[in-house]
Design an enzyme around this catalytic site. Structure first.
Site, PDB file in Angstrom:
ATOM      1  N   ASP A  34      -3.371  -1.286   9.672  1.00  0.00           N
ATOM      2  CA  ASP A  34      -3.659  -1.311   8.258  1.00  0.00           C
ATOM      3  C   ASP A  34      -4.150  -2.294   7.718  1.00  0.00           C
ATOM      4  O   ASP A  34      -4.380  -2.788   6.431  1.00  0.00           O
ATOM      5  CB  ASP A  34      -2.169  -1.245   7.523  1.00  0.00           C
ATOM      6  CG  ASP A  34      -1.746   0.263   7.582  1.00  0.00           C
ATOM      7  OD1 ASP A  34      -2.505   1.282   7.816  1.00  0.00           O
ATOM      8  OD2 ASP A  34      -0.544   0.352   7.681  1.00  0.00           O
ATOM      9  N   LYS A  90       0.849  -1.194   0.047  1.00  0.00           N
ATOM     10  CA  LYS A  90      -0.238   0.041  -0.127  1.00  0.00           C
ATOM     11  C   LYS A  90       0.878   1.277  -0.145  1.00  0.00           C
ATOM     12  O   LYS A  90       2.041   1.443   0.156  1.00  0.00           O
ATOM     13  CB  LYS A  90      -1.007   0.074   1.377  1.00  0.00           C
ATOM     14  CG  LYS A  90      -0.250   0.054   2.689  1.00  0.00           C
ATOM     15  CD  LYS A  90       0.023   1.324   2.902  1.00  0.00           C
ATOM     16  CE  LYS A  90       0.767   1.439   4.466  1.00  0.00           C
ATOM     17  NZ  LYS A  90       1.559   2.582   4.832  1.00  0.00           N
TER      18      LYS A  90
HETATM   19  O1  C5P Z   1      -1.153  -1.005  14.299  1.00  0.00           O
HETATM   20  P1  C5P Z   1       0.493  -1.096  14.085  1.00  0.00           P
HETATM   21  O2  C5P Z   1       1.184  -2.326  14.876  1.00  0.00           O
HETATM   22  O3  C5P Z   1       0.580  -1.143  12.628  1.00  0.00           O
HETATM   23  O4  C5P Z   1       0.969   0.147  14.714  1.00  0.00           O
HETATM   24  C1  C5P Z   1       2.481   0.165  15.228  1.00  0.00           C
HETATM   25  C2  C5P Z   1       2.459   1.392  16.283  1.00  0.00           C
HETATM   26  O5  C5P Z   1       2.417   2.543  15.501  1.00  0.00           O
HETATM   27  C3  C5P Z   1       1.543   1.423  17.429  1.00  0.00           C
HETATM   28  O6  C5P Z   1       2.147   0.286  18.283  1.00  0.00           O
HETATM   29  C4  C5P Z   1       1.452   2.793  17.662  1.00  0.00           C
HETATM   30  O7  C5P Z   1       2.735   3.078  18.617  1.00  0.00           O
HETATM   31  C5  C5P Z   1       1.614   3.303  16.376  1.00  0.00           C
HETATM   32  N1  C5P Z   1       0.707   3.824  15.824  1.00  0.00           N
HETATM   33  C6  C5P Z   1      -0.365   4.977  16.364  1.00  0.00           C
HETATM   34  N2  C5P Z   1      -1.436   5.459  15.719  1.00  0.00           N
HETATM   35  C7  C5P Z   1      -1.927   4.880  14.628  1.00  0.00           C
HETATM   36  C8  C5P Z   1      -1.198   3.627  14.032  1.00  0.00           C
HETATM   37  C9  C5P Z   1      -0.198   3.196  14.784  1.00  0.00           C
HETATM   38  O8  C5P Z   1       0.170   5.492  17.206  1.00  0.00           O
HETATM   39  N3  C5P Z   1      -2.775   5.152  14.180  1.00  0.00           N
END
Ligand code: C5P
Length: 308
Positions: free
Chosen positions: A144, A16
């Site tokens: 995502d 993406k």
């Molecule tokens: O959800 P994912 O594992 O992809 O996100 C990795 C990190 O990025 C999360 O632990 C968080 O610290 C940060 N994040 C965030 N806000 C979002 C997506 C991700 O703060 N909308």
């Protein structure tokens, strides 16, 4: 494919690109409230799944990227959660991921692989991929994942789990440049200064109309932005030079996808995008030309395409 012997299938896991990524604030759950225009692109990992009824277990293979063959790999976790919360499969499941999407580059390679595994499992054990159980599993696994599972151009809100498909974007020709460095998504968001929001403010932001975006490349180029850019480029100043090089090579707009470091240039057609990718490769960068499909009902994403 036979239901009596081993059953095998292959699913493309498309990368993406965040054409825009706005951070609207910090939510009470510690995540950031987003508003992002996201598109799937033709660059894809290939995910092969084989179910052998004569044996049992779950095995993940990533030829050439063996460091990813770990129990905490998102694709493996997705398969395990599918088995325990949605429907178990009978037999041994072997998942082989052939990586083309650079790891930890902001192109959601790991998330795309997990989404492909979930799609494959739905097919293998006859689960409706639109069921609420599958959606809620996607939401629980990563910000995502819902977008990668849907697999079409969309505005994305919330922490990433609210996906509003859009169908009027033009087909896009992109040059992707992936510098050889890894940026932690958690670190990048953690460095961002954003106003604290309560849940009522979050709900209000989710109700407001989404930005308008036109249906030609220039209009799409005019919404390109990324609120994580200041943080990431502050630490890795050379990224700015790559952006300037994309301009010199004729892009309409350039930006960073997610928390980077992958950059993209948006071009008017495939020829100049391919020439730009070749130029970056001559400089020693991983780079490829990639196309974004026109949206639901539009042209399908090309199969795989060149590795980045
Ligand atoms: O959800 P994912 O594992 O992809 O996100 C990795 C990190 O990025 C999360 O632990 C968080 O610290 C940060 N994040 C965030 N806000 C979002 C997506 C991700 O703060 N909308």
């Amino acid at each position: 494919m036979s239901r009596h012997g081993a059953v095998a299938l292959r699913v493309e896991a498309h990368a993406k690109v965040n054409l825009s990524l706005r951070i609207l604030g910090l939510r009470p759950d510690g995540y950031h409230q987003l508003e992002s225009l996201m598109v799937p692109v033709s660059l894809a990992d290939s995910v092969e799944m084989k179910l052998d009824p004569e044996s049992d277990g779950l095995r993940l293979r990533c030829p050439g990227c063996e460091q990813l063959e770990r129990p905490d790999n998102l694709a493996q976790r997705a398969a395990e959660l599918f088995r325990s919360t949605i429907r178990p499969w009978s037999g041994a499941l072997e998942v082989t991921i052939r990586k083309r999407i650079p790891v930890a580059s902001g192109l959601a390679g790991g998330t795309a692989d997990a989404a492909a595994v979930l799609r494959g499992l739905c097919h293998l054990v006859d689960v409706d991929p639109r069921s609420e159980d599958v959606r809620s599993l996607c939401r629980s696994l990563g910000s995502d994942l819902v977008f990668c599972f849907e697999g079409c151009a969309a505005w994305v809100r919330g922490r990433g789990e609210h996906v509003v498909p859009i169908s009027h974007l033009p087909g896009l020709d992109l040059c992707l440049v992936c510098p050889d460095l890894e940026v932690s998504t958690g670190w990048a968001y953690g460095q961002c200064v954003a106003p604290s929001l309560d849940w009522e403010q979050v709900a209000e932001l989710e109700r407001r109309p989404l930005p308008e975006v036109g249906s030609d490349v220039e209009a799409v180029g005019s919404v390109v932005c990324n609120d994580l850019w200041a943080v990431v480029s502050n630490r890795h100043a050379f990224l700015e030079k790559l952006g300037l090089e994309l301009i010199r090579l004729g892009c309409v707009a350039w930006g960073m996808s997610g928390s980077g470091p992958a950059l993209f240039g948006l071009f008017r057609s495939a020829g100049p995008a391919a020439a730009a990718a070749a130029s970056f490769r001559r400089l020693g960068y991983r780079a490829c030309v990639s196309r974004s499909p026109a949206g639901p009902g539009g042209e399908p994403a090309e199969r795989g395409g060149a590795a980045c």
